[in-house]
Design an enzyme around this catalytic site. Structure first.
Site, PDB file in Angstrom:
ATOM      1  N   TYR A 235      10.267  -4.574  -8.368  1.00 34.29           N
ATOM      2  CA  TYR A 235       9.001  -4.223  -9.016  1.00 34.29           C
ATOM      3  C   TYR A 235       8.221  -3.105  -8.334  1.00 34.29           C
ATOM      4  CZ  TYR A 235       4.156  -4.739 -10.611  1.00 34.29           C
ATOM      5  OH  TYR A 235       2.898  -4.497 -11.090  1.00 34.29           O
TER       6      TYR A 235
ATOM      7  N   GLY B  17      -0.995   0.833  -4.862  1.00 36.56           N
ATOM      8  CA  GLY B  17      -2.317   0.310  -4.549  1.00 36.56           C
ATOM      9  C   GLY B  17      -3.387   1.005  -5.347  1.00 36.56           C
TER      10      GLY B  17
ATOM     11  N   ASN C 139       1.000   0.095   5.801  1.00 35.54           N
ATOM     12  CA  ASN C 139       1.520  -0.681   4.682  1.00 35.54           C
ATOM     13  C   ASN C 139       2.254  -1.880   5.255  1.00 35.54           C
ATOM     14  OD1 ASN C 139       2.588  -1.607   2.229  1.00 35.54           O
ATOM     15  ND2 ASN C 139       4.361  -0.250   2.373  1.00 35.54           N
ATOM     16  N   GLY C 140       1.829  -3.078   4.901  1.00 32.20           N
ATOM     17  CA  GLY C 140       2.469  -4.279   5.398  1.00 32.20           C
ATOM     18  C   GLY C 140       1.467  -5.371   5.708  1.00 32.20           C
TER      19      GLY C 140
ATOM     20  N   CYS D 276       0.857  -1.180   0.000  1.00 35.29           N
ATOM     21  CA  CYS D 276       0.000   0.000   0.000  1.00 35.29           C
ATOM     22  C   CYS D 276       0.891   1.227   0.000  1.00 35.29           C
ATOM     23  CB  CYS D 276      -0.907   0.022   1.228  1.00 35.29           C
ATOM     24  SG  CYS D 276      -2.043  -1.390   1.352  1.00 35.29           S
TER      25      CYS D 276
END
Length: 508
Positions: free
Chosen positions: A261, A28, A101-102, A2
């Site tokens: 990526y 995201g 985020n995670g 995210c």
């Protein structure tokens, strides 16, 4: 994965947070949200969709205040309910909001303890809501029923230490305390990225947290630091900054897939320039190809846009071969890797990429991609190259084979949905329909990243080697994870949402 943004300034922050979110939109595309505060009230807007679709003028006008956080979501556990869009908010203590985020590896245990011991109710299946409630409980415990409302950084850091004692997994957090300030902290291994910066203008000093440094750059903030593993930074409402490492056993091991990526090439993560890492990835992969395939008959090197361009360009240079853009990308199709279901990913590949026939016809082409995850996209692209006349289609992956699920915030289910799981490289080559396939060696990938910051001695590489750095990932955990992350589960979840006709979740 995210994207998170947090800004505390001397004037309205709604537009800056919106602009920052657009710069991390690649992290995201499922949902987005912004919450702001004027030091007394909070204003929230969140819903499913891209940032440009979630926020209209009427919403932006409503988001008042000089402090706030923003979030764009990519779901990793099946549900795409608007109710699970972030940021999450609870009204005690003070009023507390959080963007995450995670992924937590002990979410099930925490959910049970929050209900039975902390007497807190959870409204969604999101581990981010769990994190928020753990933080809220720990902060309430530190305050001990005090009524003076004088929150100081010592109180905040003591609460964060309590979070670290209870929570395991990967997390980069930006939280907002109404009447207090902005808080950011990163897991004890620094798996997910988080940066802090500031800028001074006529109105005074502004502060910003973001998942990637590019958001700071574009908005005119000067990068101050990446948060260290286990570090928390608290900026109070007066703009005073305090920081503390809240764990004694922090160990830096950032996720290497950020460089493969996830991250934008113009970002710097933990002192490592993503663009430079990808150049070195291309260089090392070219050297491997030269060692193992001296009689190569490649006519042209063609990248699969966009992430692989940097590595492909360097490969062509090292190999002394022509580099050509052979695919035109439709900019209005999202990143296929982070689409929530296999059907959506497959349907979007042909809409996303269109081959230029003259670059393929009658040639032996080397296609270069950043990685091969499920394999379906690679298969379709190889067939597209053949359909427009390529004689032979070789394929190079700038990353090693992805053989294991990622449990730290990236959606990588295992089993049939990972083409490399249980297959040799020769079998993968046949599966995707290539004439020849070459993968990056893991050691070379680590070297490519580590060269940018030699002080980092370890990276999180579990999707390549199955070694989970937090040490708490069991076979039972992976089995249960498969059940909620598989494309079948996501498909069922999506159909349930359609049947329930879930409305958007918004305070605007």
């Amino acid at each position: 994965m995210c994207g998170v943004i947090g800004i505390l300034a001397q004037g309205p922050v709604n537009q800056a947070i919106y602009d920052g979110l657009t710069l991390v939109q690649h992290r995201g595309q499922d949902a987005a949200g912004i919450i702001t505060s004027d030091n007394t009230k909070v204003y929230l807007r969140k819903d499913n969709g891209l940032i440009r679709d979630v926020f209209h003028t009427r919403h932006m006008r409503h988001l008042a205040g000089n402090m706030g956080i923003g979030h764009c979501r990519y779901p990793t556990a099946g549900s795409s309910s608007p109710a699970e869009a972030q940021p999450f908010y609870v009204n005690s203590p003070f009023g507390l909001a959080l963007g995450h985020n995670g992924n937590l590896t002990n979410a099930a245990e925490l959910r049970d303890s929050l209900y039975r011991e902390d007497l807190r109710h959870l409204n969604t299946n999101s581990d981010s809501e769990i994190l928020l409630n753990v933080l809220a409980h720990e902060l309430h415990a530190v305050l001990g029923g005090r009524r003076d409302q004088q929150l100081n950084s010592g109180d905040v850091f003591q609460a964060v230490e309590g979070v670290y004692r209870r929570v395991r997994g990967a997390f980069a957090i930006v939280a907002m305390i109404v009447g207090g300030g902005l808080l950011a902290f990163r897991d004890a291994y620094g798996i997910r990225p988080l940066v802090y910066g500031a800028k001074r203008n006529a109105n005074g000093l502004s502060h910003m947290f973001a998942s990637e440094s590019v958001a700071l750059d574009v908005l005119g903030f000067e990068l101050d630091c990446d948060l260290r593993p286990g570090e928390a930074i608290y900026v109070n409402y007066r703009g005073e900054v305090d920081r503390r490492v809240c764990v004694s056993n922090g160990q830096q091991a950032p996720c290497i897939f950020e460089h493969v990526y996830l991250a934008r090439p113009d970002s710097i993560i933990d002192g490592i320039a993503v663009h430079k890492t990808r150049l070195r990835m291309g260089e090392k992969l070219a050297h491997k190809l030269q060692r193992e395939w001296q009689d190569k008959d490649i006519d042209v090197v063609i990248p699969i846009p966009d992430t692989s361009r940097t590595a492909a360009l360097q490969m062509s240079y090292e190999l002394g071969l022509k580099y050509r853009e052979g695919f035109i990308k439709n900019r209005y199709i999202g990143r296929t890797f982070i689409m929530p279901g296999q059907e959506q990913r497959q349907n979007s590949v042909r809409q996303k990429l269109n081959p230029i026939e003259l670059e393929f016809k009658g040639k032996n082409v080397l296609l270069v991609d950043d990685s091969i995850v499920r394999g379906n996209t690679s298969t379709k692209i190889i067939q597209m190259a053949r359909d427009v006349g390529a004689k032979k289609v070789y394929f190079a992956s700038a990353a090693p084979p992805v053989r294991f699920p990622n449990v730290y915030g990236i959606d990588m289910p295992d089993g049939d949905e990972l083409v490399a799981c249980g297959r040799s490289e020769e079998e993968i080559c046949r599966e995707i329909g290539a004439d020849r396939l070459i993968f990056q060696d893991l050691e070379d990938l680590i070297d490519a990243a580590q060269e940018g910051n030699p002080s980092i001695t370890q990276f999180e590489t579990s999707c390549f080697d199955g070694s989970y750095i937090t040490g708490d990932v069991s076979e039972d955990y992976l089995y249960n994870l498969r059940k909620v992350r598989s494309d079948d589960a996501k498909s069922r979840s999506s159909k349930t949402l359609e049947l329930n006709d879930v409305n958007s979740y918004s305070y605007s």
